[in-house]
Design a protein around this motif. Sequence first.
Motif, mmCIF file in Angstrom:
data_model
loop_
_atom_site.group_PDB
_atom_site.id
_atom_site.type_symbol
_atom_site.label_atom_id
_atom_site.label_comp_id
_atom_site.label_asym_id
_atom_site.label_seq_id
_atom_site.Cartn_x
_atom_site.Cartn_y
_atom_site.Cartn_z
ATOM 1 N N ILE A 234 39.220 12.275 4.848
ATOM 2 C CA ILE A 234 39.226 13.459 4.440
ATOM 3 C C ILE A 234 38.453 14.138 4.058
ATOM 4 O O ILE A 234 38.710 14.200 2.043
ATOM 5 C CB ILE A 234 41.222 13.901 4.100
ATOM 6 C CG1 ILE A 234 41.760 13.402 5.253
ATOM 7 C CG2 ILE A 234 40.921 15.705 4.534
ATOM 8 C CD1 ILE A 234 41.944 11.529 4.307
ATOM 9 N N THR A 235 37.959 15.108 3.933
ATOM 10 C CA THR A 235 36.520 15.859 3.225
ATOM 11 C C THR A 235 36.839 16.992 3.431
ATOM 12 O O THR A 235 36.925 18.090 4.477
ATOM 13 C CB THR A 235 35.336 15.555 3.734
ATOM 14 O OG1 THR A 235 34.384 15.586 2.671
ATOM 15 C CG2 THR A 235 34.651 15.667 4.739
ATOM 16 N N ILE B 142 41.080 22.776 6.727
ATOM 17 C CA ILE B 142 40.470 24.317 6.108
ATOM 18 C C ILE B 142 41.500 24.716 5.177
ATOM 19 O O ILE B 142 41.783 24.969 4.315
ATOM 20 C CB ILE B 142 40.409 25.307 7.355
ATOM 21 C CG1 ILE B 142 39.111 25.063 7.943
ATOM 22 C CG2 ILE B 142 40.159 26.368 5.877
ATOM 23 C CD1 ILE B 142 38.687 26.293 8.674
ATOM 24 N N ASN B 143 43.025 24.309 5.763
ATOM 25 C CA ASN B 143 44.902 24.913 5.110
ATOM 26 C C ASN B 143 44.793 23.191 5.420
ATOM 27 O O ASN B 143 45.557 22.464 6.140
ATOM 28 C CB ASN B 143 45.065 25.705 5.831
ATOM 29 C CG ASN B 143 46.338 25.501 5.474
ATOM 30 O OD1 ASN B 143 46.649 25.038 4.080
ATOM 31 N ND2 ASN B 143 47.032 26.611 5.532
ATOM 32 N N PHE C 199 46.185 19.609 11.061
ATOM 33 C CA PHE C 199 46.393 18.348 10.100
ATOM 34 C C PHE C 199 46.971 17.772 9.375
ATOM 35 O O PHE C 199 47.340 16.262 9.319
ATOM 36 C CB PHE C 199 45.799 19.138 9.087
ATOM 37 C CG PHE C 199 45.275 18.486 7.908
ATOM 38 C CD1 PHE C 199 44.437 17.001 7.835
ATOM 39 C CD2 PHE C 199 46.062 18.456 6.680
ATOM 40 C CE1 PHE C 199 43.905 16.778 7.261
ATOM 41 C CE2 PHE C 199 45.726 17.519 5.574
ATOM 42 C CZ PHE C 199 44.600 16.628 5.427
ATOM 43 N N ILE C 200 48.683 18.039 9.445
ATOM 44 C CA ILE C 200 49.356 17.174 9.013
ATOM 45 C C ILE C 200 49.913 16.198 9.899
ATOM 46 O O ILE C 200 49.908 14.724 10.057
ATOM 47 C CB ILE C 200 50.491 18.024 8.581
ATOM 48 C CG1 ILE C 200 50.184 18.435 7.257
ATOM 49 C CG2 ILE C 200 52.057 17.122 8.311
ATOM 50 C CD1 ILE C 200 49.620 17.918 6.191
ATOM 51 N N ALA C 201 49.752 16.373 11.357
ATOM 52 C CA ALA C 201 50.448 15.766 12.559
ATOM 53 C C ALA C 201 48.440 14.665 12.430
ATOM 54 O O ALA C 201 49.325 13.494 13.491
ATOM 55 C CB ALA C 201 50.067 16.593 13.757
ATOM 56 N N PHE D 225 38.481 15.936 -4.677
ATOM 57 C CA PHE D 225 39.270 16.614 -4.030
ATOM 58 C C PHE D 225 39.825 17.606 -4.169
ATOM 59 O O PHE D 225 39.824 17.944 -5.448
ATOM 60 C CB PHE D 225 39.830 15.505 -3.001
ATOM 61 C CG PHE D 225 39.863 16.571 -1.978
ATOM 62 C CD1 PHE D 225 38.875 16.175 -0.538
ATOM 63 C CD2 PHE D 225 41.537 15.896 -1.531
ATOM 64 C CE1 PHE D 225 38.691 17.618 0.395
ATOM 65 C CE2 PHE D 225 41.406 16.746 0.493
ATOM 66 C CZ PHE D 225 40.545 17.074 1.134
ATOM 67 N N ARG D 226 40.716 18.396 -3.030
ATOM 68 C CA ARG D 226 41.975 19.408 -3.696
ATOM 69 C C ARG D 226 43.046 19.112 -3.991
ATOM 70 O O ARG D 226 43.162 18.138 -4.203
ATOM 71 C CB ARG D 226 41.297 20.710 -2.378
ATOM 72 C CG ARG D 226 40.108 21.303 -1.920
ATOM 73 C CD ARG D 226 40.604 22.143 -0.637
ATOM 74 N NE ARG D 226 40.375 21.149 0.680
ATOM 75 C CZ ARG D 226 40.535 21.786 1.739
ATOM 76 N NH1 ARG D 226 40.836 22.514 1.972
ATOM 77 N NH2 ARG D 226 39.931 21.085 2.806
#
Length: 324
Positions: free
Chosen positions: A35-36, A68-69, A75-77, A92-93
């Motif tokens: 994840i980037t 992005i979010n 994304f969670i899925a 990372f964030r």
Amino acid sequence: MKKQDLRIAFMGTPEFAVPSLEALIDNDFNIVGVITAPDRQSGRGRKITVSAVKQFALDNKLKILQPINLKEESFIAELKSLNCNLQIVVAFRMLPEIVWSLPALGTFNLHASLLPQYRGAAPINYAIINGEKITGLTTFFIDNKIDTGKIILQEKVDIGDRDNVGSLHDKMKLKGAELILKTLEHILDNKVNAQSQSTLIKTNVALKTAPKLNKEDCRIGWNNSPISINNFVRGLSPYPGAYSILTSKEGIRHIVKIFKVAVNNSLNHDKIIGSINSDGKNYLDVIVRNGAIRISELQLSGKKRMSVTAFLRGFPDINDYHFE
């Protein structure tokens, strides 16, 4: 637990994170997803650039997610579909709880300081700026606050007198990869004894922080001592770069980034702070409190980085200028 039982999602963006991901691949860990950050436009031509971590993942044919979010349902899925049981975060964030709490074995982060000191986005910069001789690396389990989770392992790193952010960054990214592997050994051997950061906070020792640097944070204060200015420049070189305003006697102003300096204690003076003492060819001293700072590498706005000798060729009347 066996190594093959681990399904790891790796989260990171800049060059600092690449050696850690590379070490995981080289040691045959199962990276089920990377994840980037999303691709972005940069430069005058607005060319699309990818993160250093994405480029490495592409080169090694790893699955890539670029949300992005981080709270977006899609994304969670997709993250859940990776069926990872451990997440590793390097540069990372900040993660929402729905992300960091997902894997059964937790999510651990590599931070470039000896926590609880220097929590925040710029720990390498601030360690040098504050004149530290020793810094370090920490792996810790992420919780719902920034850099406050339980510590797994730590390792000290010496800061040399000539280290700047660039050189220290490069040392720490390699040592960080080693600490990631040691942390995984502890997890596999069920030897993790995570320690609350509160047990490391001493009542008579102030916690130093490392918040994100903005432009004004990078402006040199010439009223400071030579040593503190030297540390300040080192702590911002090569990026984002310490800067000052070079002003002529007519009031013409130039923004100048300063990358390399030395302390000149031999100059006793009663001159105005920020004024310049130079032979116009080989050296440029800036008058500061209790001495002077000798600049050796700098950059005019819109120009390339250059030596002071090259710079002085464009400023034959440099002694008529001063730094604000």
